[in-house]
Scaffold this active site. Structure first.
Site, PDB file in Angstrom:
ATOM      1  N   LYS A   1       4.954  -3.736  -0.650  1.00  0.00           N
ATOM      2  CA  LYS A   1       5.432  -3.382  -1.748  1.00  0.00           C
ATOM      3  C   LYS A   1       6.514  -4.454  -1.775  1.00  0.00           C
ATOM      4  CE  LYS A   1       7.499   1.106  -4.346  1.00  0.00           C
ATOM      5  NZ  LYS A   1       7.884   2.446  -3.724  1.00  0.00           N
TER       6      LYS A   1
ATOM      7  N   SER B   1       6.077   5.757  -7.246  1.00  0.00           N
ATOM      8  CA  SER B   1       6.924   4.560  -7.185  1.00  0.00           C
ATOM      9  C   SER B   1       5.959   3.693  -7.368  1.00  0.00           C
ATOM     10  CB  SER B   1       8.506   4.423  -7.131  1.00  0.00           C
ATOM     11  OG  SER B   1       8.360   4.431  -5.729  1.00  0.00           O
TER      12      SER B   1
ATOM     13  N   SER C   1       5.747   9.176  -3.675  1.00  0.00           N
ATOM     14  CA  SER C   1       6.312   7.563  -4.090  1.00  0.00           C
ATOM     15  C   SER C   1       4.691   7.540  -3.637  1.00  0.00           C
ATOM     16  CB  SER C   1       6.981   6.804  -4.285  1.00  0.00           C
ATOM     17  OG  SER C   1       7.987   7.168  -5.300  1.00  0.00           O
TER      18      SER C   1
END
Length: 514
Positions: free
Chosen positions: A97, A178, A202
């Protein structure tokens, strides 16, 4: 705005690499093919990059590829030929990420243009662990900007850097956040697996709606150093993969103690082999609590949940109904809000202070707020920064109201919440639907998800939370959540593995072969 992918190096050198189909390949399959000489790491990098070039324009899952990935893959090939070690991740491409730093010449942006120059030249400890295990860092995935903490009215999966991430099962629909890009990328076989981060939902939300196994480990099992923060109380990286075994392999590689992150002091004691407890009969004779209060929000999801419960029973589990959460959990959400706001302001300032001011002029949350106002056309066109602005008004980590809220929230969610349910019902884990299927991306009404009550207590308590595919609603995946107590990560993974092997519920998205 979406930055162009750095594709050229591997694609120019790919030659016959595309003959190797990477779609849906497990880590064990890749490992076996590498060991048998059926493919090289360099060919894997080229094949994944070719697949990303072909499919990602529809999904916006990847922000940037690592221009050194092919070089690192060739080095892995040479090292494996000279000294075979057969580590599970040796030569295996992994995506991370874009709030996790790597020493590669790629910025760590958290999706924000304010960090567009944030090329730090340092590996987060979790990335260093992955490299030590032989993994190839293929690149960075898109995310909800600032890990979805900028506004309470955001659009999951959107960032100014990466654009709008989309769901590979239906690109009109959300990939949640997220860890949006990590979810879409792993589901679309853009890498063997991906790393996400979670503060509250997330990892588990994007994993569930993208048909993945997602694991939010106990806070402190994986280091947060050099990860763009929200909250030191709740933040944790974790694996997102297409099977429980792949998630366990990835977790074992990146977990570990870190002197710079006091929460990880106990991590090395748990070891690094989270596959050792994985067995098809792990649910036999086990008592599992059914969190009915976290279900009942969507009839089709409820029907799949009932089928999942039947699978758990058939696998040997005894199910115990839990109709309501303990009274102490009331008000946890309000306390969590103050904790996240206060820690965001303090922890972000600490992170920004560790970056190069010549590359990252913003040094405080107030600076980021000002940056967004100055670049409103790119940053604020779709939604605002109300959470940032609220956090800026908080009074710091010494504030008595914050300290009280932090202590009460953790106690109410953990010892008086999850642990109370486990003890009172004589169960070793809790289950519920993770949330409903993916919703349509809507810039007007923003996120419109249903459900999602399974993981809130685990997030606040810092306890492990696993989601495993339990089926599809009209072709859209939904997940089963399994929650345990602190440091019970191996047991939670084992239960998830047994359910996965009994249900075989995951279905791949309808994408081209790669």
């Amino acid at each position: 705005m979406r930055l162009p992918l750095l594709l050229a190096p591997a694609l120019l050198a790919a030659s016959p690499a595309h003959a190797y189909d990477v779609a849906e390949k497990s880590i064990d399959t890749l490992r076996a093919d590498l060991d048998a000489g059926r493919v090289t790491s360099a060919e894997l990098v080229a094949a994944y990059e070719a697949r990303i070039a072909q499919i990602d324009p529809q999904l916006h899952a990847v922000i940037a590829l690592n221009p050194r990935a092919l070089e690192q893959a060739r080095a892995a090939d040479a090292a494996r030929k000279a000294h075979p070690t057969h580590q599970p991740l040796e030569g295996i491409p992994i995506l991370i990420k874009d709030n996790i730093e790597s020493a590669d010449p790629v910025a760590t942006t958290a999706g924000s243009l304010a960090l567009a120059g944030n090329v730090t030249g340092r590996d987060a400890p979790l990335v260093a662990h992955l490299r030590a295990a032989g993994a190839i860092i293929l690149g960075k995935t898109n995310l909800s900007e600032w890990a979805n903490i900028r506004s309470n009215h955001s659009i999951s999966g959107w960032s100014a850097t990466g654009g709008q991430a989309r769901n590979p099962y239906d690109p009109r629909r959300s990939t949640c956040g997220s860890s949006a890009g990590s979810g879409a990328a792993a589901a679309a076989s853009f890498a063997a697996a991906a790393v996400g981060t979670e503060t509250d939902g997330s990892i588990t939300c994007p994993s569930a709606v993208n048909g993945l196994v997602g694991f939010k480990p106990t806070v402190g099992l994986v280091s947060r150093t050099h990860v763009v923060p929200i909250s030191h109380s709740q933040d944790t990286p974790g694996p997102m993969a297409r099977s429980v075994r792949d998630a366990a392999l990835l977790l074992g590689a990146m977990a570990g103690s870190d002197a710079a992150d006091p929460a990880t002091a106990r991590a090395d004691q748990l070891g690094h082999d989270f596959t050792r407890t994985l067995a098809p009969d792990a649910l036999k004779g086990v008592r599992i609590g059914v969190m009915r209060f976290a279900a009942g929000f969507h009839p089709e999801t409820d029907a799949l949940f009932e089928r999942a419960l039947a699978t758990l029973r058939a696998a040997g589990a005894t199910l115990v109904e839990i109709k309501a959460p303990p009274p102490a959990t009331a008000g946890v959400g309000e306390k969590e809000q103050l904790v996240l706001s206060t820690e965001l302001k303090a922890d972000m300032a600490s992170y920004l202070a560790s970056t190069d001011p010549a590359k990252v002029p913003s040094r405080t949350l107030a600076d980021l707020i000002a940056f967004n106002k100055a670049h409103a056309a790119q940053e604020l066109a779709l939604f605002g920064q109300d959470f940032f602005e609220d956090a800026e008004t908080t009074k710091g980590l010494a504030d008595p109201a914050y300290r009280t809220a932090a202590a009460q929230a953790k106690r109410s969610a953990g010892p008086e919440g999850i642990d109370r349910m486990l003890a009172d019902n004589k169960v070793t884990a809790l289950v519920a639907p993770t949330l409903g299927p993916a919703w349509l991306i809507d810039p007007v009404l923003k996120d419109n998800f249903v459900g999602g009550g399974a993981g809130g207590l685990a997030a606040v308590a810092g306890y492990p939370h696993l989601t495993v595919p339990m089926g599809q609603v009209d072709g859209l995946p939904v997940g089963l959540s399994i929650v345990g107590t602190a440091w019970d990560d191996a047991r939670v993974l084992a239960y998830g593995y047994a359910f996965e092997q009994a249900s075989h519920a995951r279905r791949a998205p309808a994408l081209p072969p790669g």
